[in-house]
Design an enzyme around this catalytic site. Structure first.
Site, mmCIF file in Angstrom:
data_model
loop_
_atom_site.group_PDB
_atom_site.id
_atom_site.type_symbol
_atom_site.label_atom_id
_atom_site.label_comp_id
_atom_site.label_asym_id
_atom_site.label_seq_id
_atom_site.Cartn_x
_atom_site.Cartn_y
_atom_site.Cartn_z
ATOM 1 N N ASP A 197 0.706 -0.983 -0.080
ATOM 2 C CA ASP A 197 -0.038 -0.025 0.046
ATOM 3 C C ASP A 197 0.912 1.071 0.021
ATOM 4 O OD1 ASP A 197 -2.321 1.136 -0.117
ATOM 5 O OD2 ASP A 197 -3.079 0.907 2.035
ATOM 6 N N GLU A 198 0.334 2.377 -0.250
ATOM 7 C CA GLU A 198 1.240 3.710 -0.287
ATOM 8 C C GLU A 198 1.450 3.898 0.969
ATOM 9 O OE1 GLU A 198 -2.054 3.846 -0.300
ATOM 10 O OE2 GLU A 198 -2.834 5.857 -0.551
ATOM 11 N N VAL A 199 0.563 3.984 1.961
ATOM 12 C CA VAL A 199 0.986 4.824 3.339
ATOM 13 C C VAL A 199 0.302 3.782 4.333
ATOM 14 C CG1 VAL A 199 -1.207 6.175 3.143
ATOM 15 C CG2 VAL A 199 0.741 6.893 4.682
ATOM 16 N N ASP A 210 -1.000 4.786 7.704
ATOM 17 C CA ASP A 210 -1.702 5.843 8.356
ATOM 18 C C ASP A 210 -2.253 5.417 9.719
ATOM 19 O OD1 ASP A 210 -2.698 8.351 9.204
ATOM 20 O OD2 ASP A 210 -3.787 8.633 7.590
ATOM 21 N N THR A 211 -3.483 4.860 9.653
ATOM 22 C CA THR A 211 -3.834 4.409 10.897
ATOM 23 C C THR A 211 -3.571 2.915 11.139
ATOM 24 O OG1 THR A 211 -5.946 3.829 9.878
ATOM 25 C CG2 THR A 211 -5.804 6.197 11.123
ATOM 26 N N ARG A 212 -3.350 2.084 10.150
ATOM 27 C CA ARG A 212 -2.938 0.832 9.787
ATOM 28 C C ARG A 212 -4.411 -0.034 9.903
ATOM 29 N NH1 ARG A 212 1.872 -1.379 13.253
ATOM 30 N NH2 ARG A 212 2.924 -0.083 11.732
ATOM 31 N N THR A 264 -6.409 -0.304 7.435
ATOM 32 C CA THR A 264 -6.643 -1.065 6.302
ATOM 33 C C THR A 264 -5.601 -2.161 6.133
ATOM 34 O OG1 THR A 264 -7.719 1.016 5.128
ATOM 35 C CG2 THR A 264 -6.705 -0.703 3.736
ATOM 36 N N TRP A 269 -0.589 15.308 5.533
ATOM 37 C CA TRP A 269 -1.420 14.847 4.534
ATOM 38 C C TRP A 269 -0.284 14.621 3.355
ATOM 39 C CZ3 TRP A 269 -5.839 12.805 4.133
ATOM 40 C CH2 TRP A 269 -6.413 12.450 2.521
#
Length: 179
Positions: free
Chosen positions: A96-98, A100-102, A104, A153
């Site tokens: 995945d690209e990022v 963030d919250t983990r 996904t 962001w």
């Protein structure tokens, strides 16, 4: 240019992916298959295929509804049920690209573990340095972030309306960082 945004050009993405491919090779991880989380993981997955040449399976995970409102948990919108049996006993590189919250990534890992792979490694372009909503299960032993950044962001090139302006914003941002 928005000072509170982190701009990333296609050239930078390519360099990050190449570096990740080198890390993977150096670690001894030899995946059988790549699983790309859409939509952000599609382009990095295709780029890494250039370096490690494995088949790519695409999955769609949504954390937002049709109204673009944040849901309480991710859901599958496209999945790989047709090839699920082929994943048993295989080494999977999840991209995945990022991170963030983990949420996904962890959701996808959980779903993939149900197919009994030999191993799942996770690769992201950017890991945001912040508390995650969930942790990876203990089965995840290999985690490859290209860069760790503050919680801001990220403006990826595939989301740009004007790619020249986007690339110029990245150059300006980097110039300000390096002062």
């Amino acid at each position: 240019m928005d000072a509170d945004k982190f701009y990333v050009s296609y050239n930078t993405v390519h360099k990050l992916v190449k570096g990740l491919a080198e890390k993977i090779n150096a670690s001894g991880f030899d995946p059988d298959v790549i699983v790309a989380i859409g939509s952000g993981g599609f382009i990095p997955a295709r780029m890494i295929k250039t370096f490690i040449n494995r088949p790519i399976y695409a999955v769609g995970i949504s954390y937002y509804g049709m109204d673009n409102k944040h849901k309480t948990h991710p859901t599958k919108i496209q999945w790989i049920d047709e090839v699920a049996e082929q994943l048993k006993g295989k080494k999977i590189l999840l991209i995945d690209e990022v991170d963030d919250t983990r949420a996904t990534l962890a959701y996808c890992v959980g779903e993939l573990l149900s197919y009994e792979p030999e191993e799942i490694a996770v690769l992201v372009l950017h890991n945001k340095l912040k508390k995650k909503d969930v942790e990876f299960p203990p089965e995840i032993k290999r985690y490859y972030p290209a860069l760790e950044i503050e919680d801001m962001w990220i403006k990826y090139p595939w989301d740009a309306i004007d790619i020249d302006e986007h690339t110029a914003c990245e150059a300006e941002m980097l110039k300000n960082i390096n002062k």
